[in-house]
Design a protein around this motif. Sequence first.
Motif, PDB file in Angstrom:
ATOM      1  N   ARG A   4      94.547 -43.251 -16.496  1.00 20.61           N
ATOM      2  CA  ARG A   4      93.586 -43.417 -17.594  1.00 20.61           C
ATOM      3  C   ARG A   4      94.205 -43.051 -18.946  1.00 20.61           C
ATOM      4  O   ARG A   4      94.107 -43.817 -19.904  1.00 20.61           O
ATOM      5  CB  ARG A   4      92.334 -42.559 -17.351  1.00 20.61           C
ATOM      6  CG  ARG A   4      91.427 -43.079 -16.250  1.00 20.61           C
ATOM      7  CD  ARG A   4      90.139 -42.275 -16.180  1.00 20.61           C
ATOM      8  NE  ARG A   4      89.321 -42.672 -15.063  1.00 20.61           N
ATOM      9  CZ  ARG A   4      89.390 -42.139 -13.851  1.00 20.61           C
ATOM     10  NH1 ARG A   4      90.240 -41.157 -13.612  1.00 20.61           N
ATOM     11  NH2 ARG A   4      88.617 -42.576 -12.871  1.00 20.61           N
ATOM     12  N   VAL A   5      94.817 -41.858 -19.024  1.00 21.21           N
ATOM     13  CA  VAL A   5      95.291 -41.410 -20.338  1.00 21.21           C
ATOM     14  C   VAL A   5      96.517 -42.181 -20.803  1.00 21.21           C
ATOM     15  O   VAL A   5      96.861 -42.143 -21.983  1.00 21.21           O
ATOM     16  CB  VAL A   5      95.576 -39.883 -20.357  1.00 21.21           C
ATOM     17  CG1 VAL A   5      94.320 -39.103 -20.003  1.00 21.21           C
ATOM     18  CG2 VAL A   5      96.732 -39.510 -19.439  1.00 21.21           C
ATOM     19  N   LEU A  37      92.410 -30.224 -18.562  1.00 22.39           N
ATOM     20  CA  LEU A  37      91.320 -31.142 -18.233  1.00 22.39           C
ATOM     21  C   LEU A  37      90.252 -31.113 -19.313  1.00 22.39           C
ATOM     22  O   LEU A  37      89.919 -30.066 -19.867  1.00 22.39           O
ATOM     23  CB  LEU A  37      90.701 -30.774 -16.887  1.00 22.39           C
ATOM     24  CG  LEU A  37      91.586 -30.912 -15.647  1.00 22.39           C
ATOM     25  CD1 LEU A  37      90.757 -30.703 -14.386  1.00 22.39           C
ATOM     26  CD2 LEU A  37      92.282 -32.274 -15.600  1.00 22.39           C
ATOM     27  N   GLN A  38      89.698 -32.287 -19.574  1.00 18.46           N
ATOM     28  CA  GLN A  38      88.604 -32.444 -20.520  1.00 18.46           C
ATOM     29  C   GLN A  38      87.331 -32.814 -19.755  1.00 18.46           C
ATOM     30  O   GLN A  38      87.388 -33.149 -18.575  1.00 18.46           O
ATOM     31  CB  GLN A  38      88.960 -33.539 -21.531  1.00 18.46           C
ATOM     32  CG  GLN A  38      90.263 -33.292 -22.282  1.00 18.46           C
ATOM     33  CD  GLN A  38      90.200 -32.068 -23.160  1.00 18.46           C
ATOM     34  OE1 GLN A  38      89.538 -32.053 -24.188  1.00 18.46           O
ATOM     35  NE2 GLN A  38      90.876 -30.993 -22.749  1.00 18.46           N
ATOM     36  N   PRO A  72      99.030 -30.126 -18.895  1.00 18.76           N
ATOM     37  CA  PRO A  72      97.742 -30.829 -18.960  1.00 18.76           C
ATOM     38  C   PRO A  72      96.577 -29.842 -19.034  1.00 18.76           C
ATOM     39  O   PRO A  72      96.601 -28.780 -18.402  1.00 18.76           O
ATOM     40  CB  PRO A  72      97.692 -31.610 -17.651  1.00 18.76           C
ATOM     41  CG  PRO A  72      99.062 -31.571 -17.079  1.00 18.76           C
ATOM     42  CD  PRO A  72      99.725 -30.353 -17.618  1.00 18.76           C
ATOM     43  N   PRO A  92      86.652 -37.559 -16.449  1.00 24.20           N
ATOM     44  CA  PRO A  92      87.990 -37.783 -15.878  1.00 24.20           C
ATOM     45  C   PRO A  92      89.039 -38.023 -16.953  1.00 24.20           C
ATOM     46  O   PRO A  92      89.571 -39.127 -17.093  1.00 24.20           O
ATOM     47  CB  PRO A  92      87.783 -39.023 -15.005  1.00 24.20           C
ATOM     48  CG  PRO A  92      86.707 -39.783 -15.729  1.00 24.20           C
ATOM     49  CD  PRO A  92      85.805 -38.756 -16.357  1.00 24.20           C
ATOM     50  N   SER A  93      89.319 -36.999 -17.752  1.00 21.23           N
ATOM     51  CA  SER A  93      90.302 -37.150 -18.812  1.00 21.23           C
ATOM     52  C   SER A  93      91.063 -35.845 -18.988  1.00 21.23           C
ATOM     53  O   SER A  93      90.649 -34.801 -18.469  1.00 21.23           O
ATOM     54  CB  SER A  93      89.610 -37.536 -20.130  1.00 21.23           C
ATOM     55  OG  SER A  93      90.567 -37.787 -21.141  1.00 21.23           O
ATOM     56  N   MET A  94      92.168 -35.899 -19.694  1.00 16.61           N
ATOM     57  CA  MET A  94      92.948 -34.695 -19.971  1.00 16.61           C
ATOM     58  C   MET A  94      93.746 -34.875 -21.248  1.00 16.61           C
ATOM     59  O   MET A  94      94.039 -35.997 -21.672  1.00 16.61           O
ATOM     60  CB  MET A  94      93.876 -34.357 -18.797  1.00 16.61           C
ATOM     61  CG  MET A  94      94.972 -35.356 -18.527  1.00 16.61           C
ATOM     62  SD  MET A  94      95.941 -34.924 -17.063  1.00 16.61           S
ATOM     63  CE  MET A  94      97.179 -36.228 -17.084  1.00 16.61           C
ATOM     64  N   GLY A 122      92.713 -39.195  -8.408  1.00 13.45           N
ATOM     65  CA  GLY A 122      91.784 -38.966  -9.514  1.00 13.45           C
ATOM     66  C   GLY A 122      91.960 -39.932 -10.676  1.00 13.45           C
ATOM     67  O   GLY A 122      91.049 -40.127 -11.476  1.00 13.45           O
ATOM     68  N   TYR A 164      93.821 -39.632 -13.342  1.00 16.51           N
ATOM     69  CA  TYR A 164      93.941 -39.025 -14.668  1.00 16.51           C
ATOM     70  C   TYR A 164      95.092 -39.625 -15.472  1.00 16.51           C
ATOM     71  O   TYR A 164      94.924 -40.012 -16.632  1.00 16.51           O
ATOM     72  CB  TYR A 164      94.116 -37.506 -14.544  1.00 16.51           C
ATOM     73  CG  TYR A 164      92.836 -36.777 -14.209  1.00 16.51           C
ATOM     74  CD1 TYR A 164      92.020 -36.267 -15.217  1.00 16.51           C
ATOM     75  CD2 TYR A 164      92.428 -36.603 -12.894  1.00 16.51           C
ATOM     76  CE1 TYR A 164      90.838 -35.602 -14.919  1.00 16.51           C
ATOM     77  CE2 TYR A 164      91.247 -35.947 -12.583  1.00 16.51           C
ATOM     78  CZ  TYR A 164      90.449 -35.446 -13.597  1.00 16.51           C
ATOM     79  OH  TYR A 164      89.273 -34.804 -13.294  1.00 16.51           O
ATOM     80  N   TYR A 165      96.273 -39.685 -14.876  1.00 19.93           N
ATOM     81  CA  TYR A 165      97.424 -40.212 -15.610  1.00 19.93           C
ATOM     82  C   TYR A 165      97.257 -41.696 -15.903  1.00 19.93           C
ATOM     83  O   TYR A 165      97.627 -42.172 -16.979  1.00 19.93           O
ATOM     84  CB  TYR A 165      98.713 -39.951 -14.831  1.00 19.93           C
ATOM     85  CG  TYR A 165      99.164 -38.513 -14.886  1.00 19.93           C
ATOM     86  CD1 TYR A 165     100.004 -38.061 -15.902  1.00 19.93           C
ATOM     87  CD2 TYR A 165      98.738 -37.590 -13.939  1.00 19.93           C
ATOM     88  CE1 TYR A 165     100.411 -36.731 -15.970  1.00 19.93           C
ATOM     89  CE2 TYR A 165      99.135 -36.255 -13.994  1.00 19.93           C
ATOM     90  CZ  TYR A 165      99.962 -35.838 -15.013  1.00 19.93           C
ATOM     91  OH  TYR A 165     100.364 -34.518 -15.080  1.00 19.93           O
TER      92      TYR A 165
END
Length: 204
Positions: A144-145, A79-80, A77, A83-85, A139, A141-142
Amino acid sequence: MNAAERGEIRRLFDLQRKQLPPRERIIAAQGLRQSLEQLPDFLTDVRVGGYWAVHGEIPLNLAIAGLASRGQQFWLPVLQPGPSMRFARWATGDAIVSNRFGIPEPEQQGSLIEAQALDLILVPLLAFDRRGYRLGYGGGYYDRVLAERRPPDEGGPLLVGVGYAFQGLEQIEPAPWDLRLDYVATDQELIECQPVSHHESETP
């Protein structure tokens, strides 16, 4: 399971992981490799996403050691902004840099890909149940993506949670946005996750 209960479970398992002696982590990494190699997809899928172990997580170094020789790729991963990756390809020996949370990422990030473009993702967690629900780090992250993830039989990535056996709970009450894992691989077993049927979930 309210936010306070989730927070306490996260805290307890995080502490328990960090207190494991190095030798026990090595033994767990060996057990994890054996568990993952029971899953045919892990031995054949080309794009395998994973994580860089921090804070006492089970290291993936032994589990991914055979990927390259089988013609597979390992992706980490990145990070972008916000809150994204996304994911970048990485191989043993490639340079790394720390992201804003101090977690290593590939230094040469080349062509970043979306999580949806991976074939299989090893998902870190702090707790899991056998239905495939997990507690992550808060967070999201997973979640969301992978919110619009297609099922694996329609080309979406297979999701395999990774944790120590002691991180298993009898049941996690999921939030509406929580993703569900297809499998969980621990240092002791490979679990094919099955949702609880309506009949089984009824209160006597």
